[in-house]
Each structure stands twice: as structure tokens, then as C-alpha cells.
Design a protein around this motif. Sequence first.
Motif, mmCIF file in Angstrom:
data_model
loop_
_atom_site.group_PDB
_atom_site.id
_atom_site.type_symbol
_atom_site.label_atom_id
_atom_site.label_comp_id
_atom_site.label_asym_id
_atom_site.label_seq_id
_atom_site.Cartn_x
_atom_site.Cartn_y
_atom_site.Cartn_z
ATOM 1 N N UNK A 85 29.095 30.700 36.057
ATOM 2 C CA UNK A 85 29.781 31.875 36.094
ATOM 3 C C UNK A 85 29.553 32.806 37.324
ATOM 4 N N UNK A 86 28.725 32.717 38.278
ATOM 5 C CA UNK A 86 28.639 33.122 39.341
ATOM 6 C C UNK A 86 29.625 32.607 40.498
ATOM 7 N N UNK A 87 29.577 31.283 40.551
ATOM 8 C CA UNK A 87 30.609 30.450 41.227
ATOM 9 C C UNK A 87 31.967 30.768 41.035
ATOM 10 N N UNK A 88 32.278 31.031 39.745
ATOM 11 C CA UNK A 88 33.659 31.358 39.365
ATOM 12 C C UNK A 88 34.003 32.725 39.972
ATOM 13 N N UNK A 89 33.215 33.775 39.582
ATOM 14 C CA UNK A 89 33.242 34.975 40.188
ATOM 15 C C UNK A 89 33.626 35.197 41.521
ATOM 16 N N UNK A 90 32.761 34.378 42.430
ATOM 17 C CA UNK A 90 32.843 34.420 43.826
ATOM 18 C C UNK A 90 34.177 33.758 44.282
ATOM 19 N N UNK A 91 34.583 32.854 43.594
ATOM 20 C CA UNK A 91 35.844 32.158 43.901
ATOM 21 C C UNK A 91 37.153 33.273 43.438
ATOM 22 N N UNK A 92 37.115 33.791 42.389
ATOM 23 C CA UNK A 92 38.226 34.700 41.991
ATOM 24 C C UNK A 92 38.251 35.989 42.908
ATOM 25 N N UNK A 93 36.902 36.448 43.138
ATOM 26 C CA UNK A 93 37.192 37.767 44.001
ATOM 27 C C UNK A 93 37.648 37.576 45.181
ATOM 28 N N UNK A 94 37.273 36.382 46.030
ATOM 29 C CA UNK A 94 37.745 35.797 47.174
ATOM 30 C C UNK A 94 39.505 35.867 47.213
ATOM 31 N N UNK A 95 39.755 35.189 46.191
ATOM 32 C CA UNK A 95 41.420 35.117 45.855
ATOM 33 C C UNK A 95 41.886 36.541 45.639
ATOM 34 N N UNK A 96 41.266 37.536 44.817
ATOM 35 C CA UNK A 96 41.773 38.564 44.570
ATOM 36 C C UNK A 96 42.068 39.508 46.013
#
Length: 254
Positions: free
Chosen positions: A155-166
Amino acid sequence: MSTPPDVDQQMPLIEHLVELRSRLLKAVVVIVVIFLGLYSFSNDIYTFIAQPLMSLLPPGSQMIATEVASPFLAPFKLTLVVALFIAVPFLLYQAWAFIAPGLYTHEKKLAFPLLASSIVLFYSGAVFAYFVVFPLLFKFFTTAAPAGVQVMTDINAYLTFVLKLFFAFGLAFEIPIATFLLILTGAATVKTLSSKRPYIVIGCFVVGMLLTPPDVVSQSLLAVPMWLLFEVGIIFGRFVKHQRGGRAEETPDA
């Protein structure tokens, strides 16, 4: 007894610093208030952000937390970012109110539409990423796993990934503003930017290649809007160029 000249010179600076501190404090208070209002929904917010991936996982699959504090920290961090995201118009307004007294009248008339447009474009980029890019990205990633490998994203890796894309898509959608300002400040001309169009198009596809999976559809979904937004900036740049010529000298408003 007259006031020393250096004191007269320091007073405006002190007043500016006091005003800056006041506006920063207001910005922090607004972010904290929004965060406190959203905190009880932090898990729901994370579920919403994770939906583009969760909807594509095989039946029975789920996301995992590989760190002890991740179940708490990931939704907490996301809620804080969302609070900041929601507060962006207020933050930009505070920045505007701070610098507006030093602007010329014509600069004020131009700056406010630019400010409003930049907010709308940034939000549009984030919405485009969530509803268009994320489903394509995650569909590619979940179907590209080798046989025998089960996709279980942290969940933490996913959050970091999507925030970068946002933020990447939000900033990419600011291209019309950047193009417009280059022309407005004289750093570039419409003719110069138009002549570099082939390089701009190539650059858009390079950015699309770096931010999306290695397939033509996903790359085009980022590259084509970036190129079109560049053309929008050129169009508005032509209009401003024609309007700037006869402007009289003005002094900043008091």
C-alpha cells in the motif's frame, strides 16, 4: 530628531515579513482544518485512490502492508496530501494577495486569469490521470506478470507511485501557462516556439514514454494532450503578442 535613513528602508521589509508570516500561518491553519475534517475518512480516501488497481486484481487478491506502520501511515499521508490538494486555491490566493500590491494594473488583470487557469489545468491533469491513465497502466501491469506470480502491491509503494503520477500529470497540464508566460515575458516568441514544434512533439512522446508503459496507446494518451496544450499556449500567445504593443507605462498600485 529625524529617523535614520536605514530605519526607513528596513520598515517596509519588516512589514512584508510580518505579512508573509501572517499569510503562511493562514495557509497552515486551512490545511490543518481540512486535514482534521478528512481524517476520519482517511481509509475511505485510500480505498478510492486504490480502486483503479483493486478493480483489476484477480478475484481474491488484495493489497498488502509490508511495514508495521504502513496501515496507519499510508492513509494518513494520503489524507494530508489531499488536504493540501484541496487547499491549493486558497494557497495561491494568499500568494496572489501578497504579491499583488507590487504589480502593475495590467499585470493584475492578466495574472488572475493565469492563476485561475493554472488551478483548473492542474486539477484536470490529476483527474485525467485517475480516470484515463491509471486504468490503462494497471491493466498493463497486472496482465504483464509472469505465470505463477501473484500481484500483491504494497500500500505504501502504491501510494508513492500514484502520487508521483498525479503531480506529473498535473504539472504536464500546465504547459499552456508555461508557453504563454514564455511569450509574455519575451523569453521566446510565437515564431520561435512554432519553429521548434517538431522537437516539442518528440519531447512530448519522450515524456509519455518515461511516465507510461511501453505501448503506443498509453504514451499517446499523455503525449497528445501535452502537444495540444502546447498549441493552446501558442494560440493565446499570439493574441497577447498583438495586444502588448501600445501599452502605456504604469506604476504599481499602492
